[in-house]
Structures are given as structure tokens and as C-alpha cells.
Motif scaffolding. Structure first.
Motif, PDB file in Angstrom:
ATOM      1  N   THR A   4      11.239   0.394   0.691  1.00 19.28           N
ATOM      2  CA  THR A   4      12.262   1.164   1.387  1.00 19.28           C
ATOM      3  C   THR A   4      11.726   2.538   1.782  1.00 19.28           C
ATOM      4  OG1 THR A   4      13.924   0.053   0.028  1.00 19.28           O
ATOM      5  CG2 THR A   4      14.630   2.022   1.197  1.00 19.28           C
ATOM      6  N   ALA A   5      10.988   3.167   0.890  1.00 21.92           N
ATOM      7  CA  ALA A   5      10.426   4.495   1.183  1.00 21.92           C
ATOM      8  C   ALA A   5       9.423   4.416   2.331  1.00 21.92           C
ATOM      9  CB  ALA A   5       9.766   5.075  -0.067  1.00 21.92           C
ATOM     10  N   GLU A   6       8.589   3.394   2.321  1.00 19.79           N
ATOM     11  CA  GLU A   6       7.618   3.225   3.419  1.00 19.79           C
ATOM     12  C   GLU A   6       8.330   3.015   4.750  1.00 19.79           C
ATOM     13  OE1 GLU A   6       4.852   0.052   2.650  1.00 19.79           O
ATOM     14  OE2 GLU A   6       3.334   1.466   1.957  1.00 19.79           O
ATOM     15  N   GLN A   7       9.359   2.158   4.739  1.00 22.75           N
ATOM     16  CA  GLN A   7      10.111   1.894   5.969  1.00 22.75           C
ATOM     17  C   GLN A   7      10.803   3.167   6.455  1.00 22.75           C
ATOM     18  OE1 GLN A   7      12.681  -1.309   4.794  1.00 22.75           O
ATOM     19  NE2 GLN A   7      11.063  -2.845   4.883  1.00 22.75           N
ATOM     20  N   CYS A   8      11.307   3.940   5.518  1.00 24.79           N
ATOM     21  CA  CYS A   8      11.972   5.205   5.870  1.00 24.79           C
ATOM     22  C   CYS A   8      10.994   6.155   6.553  1.00 24.79           C
ATOM     23  CB  CYS A   8      12.554   5.833   4.610  1.00 24.79           C
ATOM     24  SG  CYS A   8      13.409   7.386   4.897  1.00 24.79           S
ATOM     25  N   VAL A   9       9.814   6.307   5.981  1.00 22.85           N
ATOM     26  CA  VAL A   9       8.799   7.189   6.582  1.00 22.85           C
ATOM     27  C   VAL A   9       8.439   6.690   7.978  1.00 22.85           C
ATOM     28  CG1 VAL A   9       6.390   7.936   6.412  1.00 22.85           C
ATOM     29  CG2 VAL A   9       7.867   8.051   4.411  1.00 22.85           C
ATOM     30  N   ASP A  10       8.241   5.387   8.116  1.00 25.73           N
ATOM     31  CA  ASP A  10       7.903   4.818   9.426  1.00 25.73           C
ATOM     32  C   ASP A  10       8.996   5.115  10.452  1.00 25.73           C
ATOM     33  OD1 ASP A  10       5.550   3.851   8.393  1.00 25.73           O
ATOM     34  OD2 ASP A  10       6.253   1.779   8.185  1.00 25.73           O
ATOM     35  N   ARG A  11      10.261   4.902  10.056  1.00 24.98           N
ATOM     36  CA  ARG A  11      11.377   5.145  10.987  1.00 24.98           C
ATOM     37  C   ARG A  11      11.464   6.626  11.352  1.00 24.98           C
ATOM     38  NH1 ARG A  11      14.476   1.525   7.584  1.00 24.98           N
ATOM     39  NH2 ARG A  11      15.296   3.402   6.623  1.00 24.98           N
ATOM     40  N   LEU A  12      11.267   7.498  10.356  1.00 27.43           N
ATOM     41  CA  LEU A  12      11.343   8.929  10.625  1.00 27.43           C
ATOM     42  C   LEU A  12      10.229   9.385  11.572  1.00 27.43           C
ATOM     43  CD1 LEU A  12      12.253  10.204   7.052  1.00 27.43           C
ATOM     44  CD2 LEU A  12      13.734  10.259   9.068  1.00 27.43           C
ATOM     45  N   GLY A  53       7.784  11.572   2.422  1.00 27.98           N
ATOM     46  CA  GLY A  53       6.348  11.600   2.133  1.00 27.98           C
ATOM     47  C   GLY A  53       6.082  11.974   0.676  1.00 27.98           C
ATOM     48  N   ASP A  54       6.849  12.934   0.162  1.00 24.38           N
ATOM     49  CA  ASP A  54       6.715  13.321  -1.250  1.00 24.38           C
ATOM     50  C   ASP A  54       7.028  12.134  -2.152  1.00 24.38           C
ATOM     51  OD1 ASP A  54       6.065  15.872  -0.418  1.00 24.38           O
ATOM     52  OD2 ASP A  54       8.023  16.754  -0.933  1.00 24.38           O
ATOM     53  N   ARG A  55       8.083  11.407  -1.813  1.00 25.79           N
ATOM     54  CA  ARG A  55       8.461  10.230  -2.612  1.00 25.79           C
ATOM     55  C   ARG A  55       7.342   9.185  -2.572  1.00 25.79           C
ATOM     56  NH1 ARG A  55       9.735   8.082  -6.924  1.00 25.79           N
ATOM     57  NH2 ARG A  55      10.585   5.996  -6.778  1.00 25.79           N
ATOM     58  N   LEU A  56       6.766   8.967  -1.405  1.00 24.49           N
ATOM     59  CA  LEU A  56       5.666   8.007  -1.297  1.00 24.49           C
ATOM     60  C   LEU A  56       4.465   8.447  -2.131  1.00 24.49           C
ATOM     61  CD1 LEU A  56       5.317   6.628   2.349  1.00 24.49           C
ATOM     62  CD2 LEU A  56       5.796   5.379   0.252  1.00 24.49           C
TER      63      LEU A  56
END
Length: 170
Positions: free
Chosen positions: A52-60, A128-131
Motif C-alpha cells: 500500500t505504501a509503495e502504491q501510495c508513493v507511485d500515485r503521489l 517516502g519516510d514510511r517506505l
């Protein structure tokens, strides 16, 4: 003879003691492996949101690129209305008021896009911090798996040693 019998008993006791020590070491290592596996499970539960975090970064990032593209397109339109008094398609004269209104309209759209950029950058930073945290936890998990592999190899070697000792006893 009695002396041979005594040596045999001492050797048997020595081998039995070695086997007991190895069995104790094996038990300790197996307990340690179990503890590490629990640690891994706990760590994995903290990074369940990896995908989910990766997808979020990609969408952002995609949103950021879309905003940049829209801003560039609007800037080109502003340049067009500033640089051209005639419509290139129909050759009609575009009045100064129409051109100024179009430039103003495009600038307002750019301003709106600029206002969304800062919160978007903050969201990208947070994601990005979360990733980065997730990647750090994944590294810890890898190291723990290496520890388990090392311990399991040691356990196998201890079992082999026990086998050798048992063969010597017989």
C-alpha cells in the motif's frame, strides 16, 4: 582386563557427557531460533502496509508529474495569448480584453495547481519516510533470517557430531 574396562567406562562417560552437552546446545539453539522467528513475525506485522505504501508513493509521484505537465501546458497557453493577436486557426483578431482574460484565467489555474503542490510534496515526503522505515525493517528481517540459517547449520553439525560420537561408543 580391569584397566581396559576402566578406560572403556571413562570413554563412555566422556562421550555421554559430550552428547549431553551437544543436546543441551541444540536445545538452546532451537529455542533461540524459535525466539527469532517470533521476532520476525512481529517485525512483519509492522510492515504489512508495504504494498500500500509503495502504491501510495507511485500515485503521489504520478499526481506531481500530472500537475507539472498541466502547469507547463497552461504556461504555453499564456505565452500563446501574450504573443498572438490573431487566431492561428481562423485568422480572426483576438481582442486585448479576451487575451488578458485568458491569461488571467490560466494564471489562476496555475495558482490553484501551485497551492496543491505543497501538500502533495508533504504527502510524498511522509510516504517516502514510511517506505524507508519499511525497508529498514525488511533489512532487519533479512539479518534475522541469516541468523536462523546459521543456527540451523550449527544444529545440523551438532547432530552429525552426536552421530560420530555414538558410532565411537558402539
Amino acid at each position: 582386563t580391569k584397566r581396559d574396562e576402566e578406560r572403556k567406562n571413562q570413554s563412555f562417560e566422556k562421550h555421554t557427557q559430550q552428547i549431553n552437552e551437544l543436546n543441551s546446545a541444540i536445545k538452546e539453539k532451537e529455542t533461540f531460533v524459535d525466539d527469532i522467528q517470533l521476532e520476525i513475525s512481529d517485525l512483519e506485522s509492522t510492515i504489512a502496509d508495504h504494498d500500500t505504501a509503495e502504491q501510495c508513493v507511485d500515485r503521489l509521484f504520478k499526481c506531481e508529474i500530472d500537475i507539472r505537465d498541466k502547469t507547463k501546458r497552461l504556461e504555453k497557453e499564456i505565452s500563446f495569448f501574450r504573443d498572438n493577436a490573431d487566431c492561428p486557426t481562423c485568422s480572426q483578431l483576438m481582442g486585448d480584453i479576451l487575451r488578458e482574460d485568458k491569461v488571467k484565467e490560466k494564471k489562476e489555474k496555475i495558482q490553484t495547481l501551485d497551492e496543491t503542490t505543497e501538500p502533495l510534496k508533504q504527502a510524498i515526503q511522509q510516504a517516502g519516510d514510511r517506505l524507508n522505515i519499511i525497508l529498514g525493517v525488511e533489512e532487519k528481517i533479512k539479518n534475522k533470517i541469516k541468523e536462523i540459517t546459521k543456527l540451523q547449520t550449527e544444529i545440523q553439525m551438532d547432530y552429525r557430531t552426536i552421530g560420530v560420537i555414538q558410532n565411537e561408543i558402539e
